[in-house]
Design an enzyme around this catalytic site. Structure first.
Site, short mmCIF file in Angstrom:
data_model
loop_
_atom_site.label_atom_id
_atom_site.label_comp_id
_atom_site.label_asym_id
_atom_site.label_seq_id
_atom_site.Cartn_x
_atom_site.Cartn_y
_atom_site.Cartn_z
N HIS A 1 0.85 -1.20 0.00
CA HIS A 1 0.00 0.00 0.00
C HIS A 1 0.88 1.25 0.00
CE1 HIS A 1 -3.74 -2.07 0.42
NE2 HIS A 1 -3.66 -2.35 1.70
N SER B 1 -15.64 1.92 2.45
CA SER B 1 -15.11 0.58 2.70
C SER B 1 -14.10 0.62 3.85
CB SER B 1 -14.46 0.07 1.41
OG SER B 1 -13.98 -1.23 1.60
N ARG C 1 -17.11 -7.60 2.01
CA ARG C 1 -18.29 -6.97 2.64
C ARG C 1 -19.41 -6.93 1.62
NH1 ARG C 1 -20.54 -1.96 3.32
NH2 ARG C 1 -19.06 -1.13 1.82
P1 PAP Z 1 -7.23 -4.14 1.68
O1 PAP Z 1 -6.74 -2.82 1.21
O2 PAP Z 1 -7.39 -4.19 3.18
O3 PAP Z 1 -6.46 -5.29 1.14
P2 PAP Z 1 -9.25 -4.37 -0.34
O4 PAP Z 1 -9.28 -5.78 -0.76
O5 PAP Z 1 -8.52 -3.40 -1.20
O6 PAP Z 1 -8.75 -4.26 1.16
O7 PAP Z 1 -10.72 -3.81 -0.24
C1 PAP Z 1 -11.80 -4.54 0.24
C2 PAP Z 1 -12.99 -4.17 -0.61
O8 PAP Z 1 -12.96 -4.98 -1.81
C3 PAP Z 1 -14.30 -4.48 0.06
O9 PAP Z 1 -15.21 -3.52 -0.48
P3 PAP Z 1 -16.55 -3.08 0.26
O10 PAP Z 1 -16.19 -2.73 1.66
O11 PAP Z 1 -17.04 -1.89 -0.51
O12 PAP Z 1 -17.48 -4.22 0.16
C4 PAP Z 1 -14.59 -5.89 -0.44
O13 PAP Z 1 -15.93 -6.27 -0.32
C5 PAP Z 1 -14.16 -5.74 -1.88
N1 PAP Z 1 -13.88 -7.02 -2.54
C6 PAP Z 1 -13.24 -8.10 -2.04
N2 PAP Z 1 -13.19 -9.08 -2.95
C7 PAP Z 1 -13.83 -8.63 -4.05
C8 PAP Z 1 -14.13 -9.20 -5.33
N3 PAP Z 1 -13.77 -10.43 -5.64
N4 PAP Z 1 -14.79 -8.43 -6.22
C9 PAP Z 1 -15.18 -7.18 -5.91
N5 PAP Z 1 -14.94 -6.58 -4.72
C10 PAP Z 1 -14.27 -7.30 -3.80
#
Ligand code: PAP
Length: 325
Positions: free
Chosen positions: A133, A163, A289
């Protein structure tokens, strides 16, 4: 979240940096400024350690992102695109994407001193995929020291913030001193969130992708949602493992499905409320989420949206990047 060891090290860094700025963030956390960006105490330490000692290899793929912009999804995609043999098919159903592709500052550097297996991972020669990051402004020399490939994902600022806000509600200790949404919007706009300012983070990687398109691929969460097949093909080509026609179409289709929110979020490992081995004091399911574009409309009031949009206009549109509103 922090260790006594990190306290001592931080003290030394604070002396070197003379008077770094420190600001209260959420829960009991403070953020510290380093080269124009904000870090928790742990990330300040691990990012600095990484900058001093990490040596990328020309065969490395570095997944760079601002937090909550689609990192987990892109981890699943990069892993699947680069591991296409039939025996790789089960890997994503048994492993959380955050564990398949380790984060330099979250997984590798904090434990580097303690874990021989981590050293081993860092010494692997071929096919490493690592995530970070950390902003390009801080990694520039390191990333330009060799021909590694960088894939950067971004997401519109309002969904990113919402998020992040949800994610942090799940963090231990935050419940005692909740991070109010109004405060979160203000801090996001001031850039005082981990690895922020968001806008500076995005713009530097975007600029680099325009200057060196063979080295940096820039993709948005929204375009990936809208047309995942096109972008999986684009990723394959960029990484030197293109998909052909015929069988290639089937492979692309399989990867898109396997990595979709609908499929991934239903895997037992990703639904688990056990503490993840990802390095965060959070359960596995905290990374899944809702996974939608435009989710901020459920949470942000008109004034909050106006405030973020105003900044987006200044920062992104002002640079010719028509994105995020
Ligand atoms: P990180 O920076 O802590 O690694 P990251 O994976 O970038 O987190 O972000 C999580 C977001 O990606 C969540 O979004 P939301 O809170 O708006 O729901 C999560 O739901 C979403 N996410 C995880 N996997 C997927 C996927 N396969 N397709 C689309 N969105 C996803």
């Amino acid at each position: 979240m922090e260790t006594p060891d990190s306290d001592t090290k931080l003290q030394n860094q604070l002396i070197i940096n003379s008077s770094p700025k420190k600001q209260k963030w959420c829960g009991h956390e403070f953020l510290y400024e380093f080269n124009g960006f904000w870090f928790t105490k742990t990330y300040l330490e691990t990012t600095q350690e990484m900058v001093e000692t990490f040596k990328p290899l020309p065969t490395d793929i570095i997944l760079a992102s601002f937090p909550k912009t689609g990192t987990t999804w892109l981890k699943a995609l990069l892993y699947s695109i680069t591991h296409r043999s039939p025996q790789d098919d089960a890997v994503l159903s048994l492993n959380h994407p955050q564990e398949l592709i380790p984060s330099l500052e979250t997984n590798l550097y904090p434990r580097k001193r303690a874990q021989a297996s981590v050293d081993e991972f860092l010494h692997e020669k071929e096919g490493r995929i690592l995530s970070t990051h950390a902003p390009h402004q801080i990694l520039r020399d390191l990333l330009n020291s060799c021909d590694c490939k960088i894939v950067y994902i971004t997401r519109n600022p309002k969904d990113t913030l919402v998020s992040l806000w949800h994610f942090l509600q799940k963090l231990e200790g935050v419940g005692d001193d909740p991070w109010e949404l109004e405060a979160a919007v203000d801090q996001f706009c001031d850039g005082v969130v981990p690895f922020g300012p968001y806008y500076d983070h995005v713009l530097a990687y975007r600029e680099e992708s325009l200057a060196r398109p063979h080295k940096v691929l820039f993709v948005t969460y929204e375009e990936l949602k809208e047309n995942p097949r096109v972008h999986v093909r684009r990723l394959g080509e960029f990484l030197g493992c293109p998909f052909g026609g015929g069988d290639g179409d089937e492979e692309v289709e399989k990867i898109v499905k396997m990595c979709s929110f609908e499929v991934l979020s239903k895997q037992e490992v990703n639904k688990s409320s056990e503490l993840s081995g990802s390095g965060f004091p959070l359960p596995y399911n905290a990374f899944f989420r809702r996974g939608e574009v435009g989710d901020h409309l459920r949470y942000l009031g008109d004034e909050m949206i106006r405030k973020i949009d105003h900044l987006t206009t200044l920062k992104f549109y002002g640079c010719g990047f028509h994105y995020g509103i």
